[in-house]
Design a protein around this motif. Structure first.
Motif, PDB file in Angstrom:
ATOM      1  N   MET A  11      49.020  42.847  40.302  1.00  0.00           N
ATOM      2  CA  MET A  11      47.786  42.368  41.243  1.00  0.00           C
ATOM      3  C   MET A  11      48.317  41.029  41.855  1.00  0.00           C
ATOM      4  N   PHE A  12      47.979  40.741  43.142  1.00  0.00           N
ATOM      5  CA  PHE A  12      47.927  39.601  43.790  1.00  0.00           C
ATOM      6  C   PHE A  12      46.469  39.301  44.373  1.00  0.00           C
ATOM      7  N   ALA A  13      46.074  37.986  44.168  1.00  0.00           N
ATOM      8  CA  ALA A  13      44.732  37.651  45.062  1.00  0.00           C
ATOM      9  C   ALA A  13      44.830  37.016  45.979  1.00  0.00           C
ATOM     10  N   SER A  14      44.266  37.653  47.081  1.00  0.00           N
ATOM     11  CA  SER A  14      44.228  36.956  48.525  1.00  0.00           C
ATOM     12  C   SER A  14      43.709  35.744  48.771  1.00  0.00           C
TER      13      SER A  14
ATOM     14  N   ILE B 280      44.449  41.935  45.773  1.00  0.00           N
ATOM     15  CA  ILE B 280      42.840  42.033  45.801  1.00  0.00           C
ATOM     16  C   ILE B 280      42.043  41.434  47.110  1.00  0.00           C
ATOM     17  N   ASP B 281      41.206  41.691  47.437  1.00  0.00           N
ATOM     18  CA  ASP B 281      40.519  41.128  48.678  1.00  0.00           C
ATOM     19  C   ASP B 281      39.580  40.016  48.226  1.00  0.00           C
ATOM     20  N   GLY B 282      38.352  40.235  48.100  1.00  0.00           N
ATOM     21  CA  GLY B 282      37.324  39.305  47.711  1.00  0.00           C
ATOM     22  C   GLY B 282      36.574  39.686  46.393  1.00  0.00           C
ATOM     23  N   LEU B 283      35.209  39.644  46.427  1.00  0.00           N
ATOM     24  CA  LEU B 283      34.468  39.989  45.113  1.00  0.00           C
ATOM     25  C   LEU B 283      34.750  41.417  44.699  1.00  0.00           C
ATOM     26  N   ILE B 284      34.215  42.288  45.627  1.00  0.00           N
ATOM     27  CA  ILE B 284      34.236  43.708  45.279  1.00  0.00           C
ATOM     28  C   ILE B 284      35.295  44.356  44.936  1.00  0.00           C
ATOM     29  N   SER B 285      36.491  43.986  45.662  1.00  0.00           N
ATOM     30  CA  SER B 285      37.505  44.555  45.265  1.00  0.00           C
ATOM     31  C   SER B 285      38.048  43.879  43.948  1.00  0.00           C
ATOM     32  N   GLY B 286      37.701  42.745  43.783  1.00  0.00           N
ATOM     33  CA  GLY B 286      38.066  41.727  42.562  1.00  0.00           C
ATOM     34  C   GLY B 286      37.357  42.532  41.225  1.00  0.00           C
TER      35      GLY B 286
ATOM     36  N   ILE C  34      44.197  34.544  37.199  1.00  0.00           N
ATOM     37  CA  ILE C  34      44.949  34.669  38.536  1.00  0.00           C
ATOM     38  C   ILE C  34      44.371  33.950  39.620  1.00  0.00           C
ATOM     39  N   ASN C  35      45.129  33.247  40.285  1.00  0.00           N
ATOM     40  CA  ASN C  35      44.832  32.254  41.467  1.00  0.00           C
ATOM     41  C   ASN C  35      44.878  32.857  42.706  1.00  0.00           C
ATOM     42  N   PRO C  36      43.964  32.829  43.566  1.00  0.00           N
ATOM     43  CA  PRO C  36      43.946  33.129  45.092  1.00  0.00           C
ATOM     44  C   PRO C  36      44.918  32.491  45.791  1.00  0.00           C
ATOM     45  N   MET C  37      45.526  32.846  46.787  1.00  0.00           N
ATOM     46  CA  MET C  37      46.497  32.295  47.577  1.00  0.00           C
ATOM     47  C   MET C  37      45.666  31.369  48.878  1.00  0.00           C
ATOM     48  N   LEU C  38      44.496  31.834  49.058  1.00  0.00           N
ATOM     49  CA  LEU C  38      43.945  31.106  50.272  1.00  0.00           C
ATOM     50  C   LEU C  38      42.299  30.814  49.793  1.00  0.00           C
TER      51      LEU C  38
END
Length: 363
Positions: free
Chosen positions: A285-288, A262-268, A305-309
């Protein structure tokens, strides 16, 4: 049976046995339990996806779904709508934000015209146009139910093809002026949230334009009355073709047992749609990164899910995905190359004690 129905039927949970074996392997590496944090959870989750403890990424790409949004005629964006076309043509040059980051990480871009208003003709852009931009959702449905399904199936088809080409790590991105409006509306509808709770300023809105944006989105939801129990109904009434296309990417990745970022809001929000259609997609899924957009707190709370960055990024395009690719590959390299306790001379009995400490303390 449609491609969408077949895909949903084929999706299975990730391999929990492989995940647990990977956790045990990682716990027995020469380090304190849990000391590499998210790198450890990423490595174990990846093992669950592939069914193997030791993994390596060979080919990676960011899929960029490009589409226009009819609601732009209401002045919800500070940027003119023709930016969608201009940026779509820029992506193959690898000079946009996502382009340079993808090139830096030896990743490719898979660029898809799923609904750009203008005619797109470029050998490096996949022509999958469902309709030339959606209708103005503040006056009625953005698209028909059939068009929403077709856009989802575009995403599934793209990932099916990437899987056949040997890609084993996928990112998701988008280009479409006005898509912070559509993604916010979709999230508000699916999670029964008030627009004021989730709407953001987008790209450079004035306070007056921001108030107009909120008013337009409220009107769109009031007029269309999307059914929050029916993802397709929400997408066709207040969504975008780019969101639907990315939703299909998440479903396609799960069907093909491929990790997807996942990138940000929209792809999320697209990931949220896929999750609502088939909860098992979350296993893949992985959250970037944590986008600067206001609504992401609700998004990641729902997806658990927790974002990496957290880099204060809000570009979109899939720009967070190449950064996540590097972290994922670092995790896999750690899993496959780091010495175990036994290899550094610590006896098996001592390493088991450390694992017991982890279990007792729920680390």
């Amino acid at each position: 049976m449609t491609l969408l129905q077949e895909t949903i039927k084929e999706i299975r949970p990730s391999d929990k046995k492989a995940l647990e074996e990977a956790k045990l392997h990682i716990d027995n590496l020469a380090k304190p339990i849990g000391s590499l944090g998210k790198l450890e959870t990423i490595g174990a989750k990846f093992a669950g996806i592939t069914g193997k403890i030791i993994n390596k990424v060979n080919k990676k790409t960011v899929v960029i779904m490009c589409a226009d949004n009819g609601v732009c005629e209401e002045g919800v964006s500070a940027a003119p709508q023709n930016i969608t076309t201009l940026m779509t043509y820029c992506f193959p040059k690898m000079t946009t934000g996502v382009g340079v980051l993808a090139e830096f990480t030896n990743s490719t871009l898979t660029i898809v015209d799923v609904g750009v208003k203008d005619e797109i003709n470029h050998p490096k852009i996949l022509s999958k146009n469902v309709m030339h931009g959606t209708n103005n959702m503040s006056k009625g449905p953005a698209m028909t139910r059939e068009q929403a399904i077709k856009a989802i199936e575009v995403g599934i088809e793209v990932v099916d093809d990437l899987a056949k080409q040997g890609y084993d790590l996928i990112g998701t991105g988008e280009m479409g002026i006005g898509n912070t409006s559509t993604s916010t509306a979709v999230m508000a509808a699916l999670l029964s949230l008030n627009i004021d709770e989730v709407v953001g300023m987008g790209a450079g809105l004035t306070p007056e334009q921001f108030e107009n944006k909120k008013s337009v989105l409220k009107r769109a939801l009031d007029i269309n009355k999307p059914d929050n129990e029916d993802v397709i109904d929400v997408l066709c009434k207040v969504g975008g073709l780019d969101i639907a296309g990315m939703c299909g990417c998440f479903l396609g990745a799960a069907k093909n047992r491929l990790p997807i970022v996942i990138d940000g809001l929209i792809s999320g929000v697209a990931a949220l749609c896929a999750y609502k259609l088939k909860p098992e997609t979350l296993d893949y899924m992985f959250a970037s990164h944590k986008s600067e957009e206001k609504a992401v707190e609700h998004l990641f709370r729902e997806l658990k899910i927790n974002p990496m960055l957290d880099l204060n990024m809000r570009l979109g395009e899939g720009s967070g995905c190449p950064l996540a690719f590097n972290i994922i590959e670092a995790s896999l390299y750690m899993v496959s190359h780091m010495a175990s306790f036994n290899q550094v001379g610590i006896q098996e009995e001592e390493s088991k004690k450390l694992v017991d400490i982890r279990d007792k303390n729920n680390i």
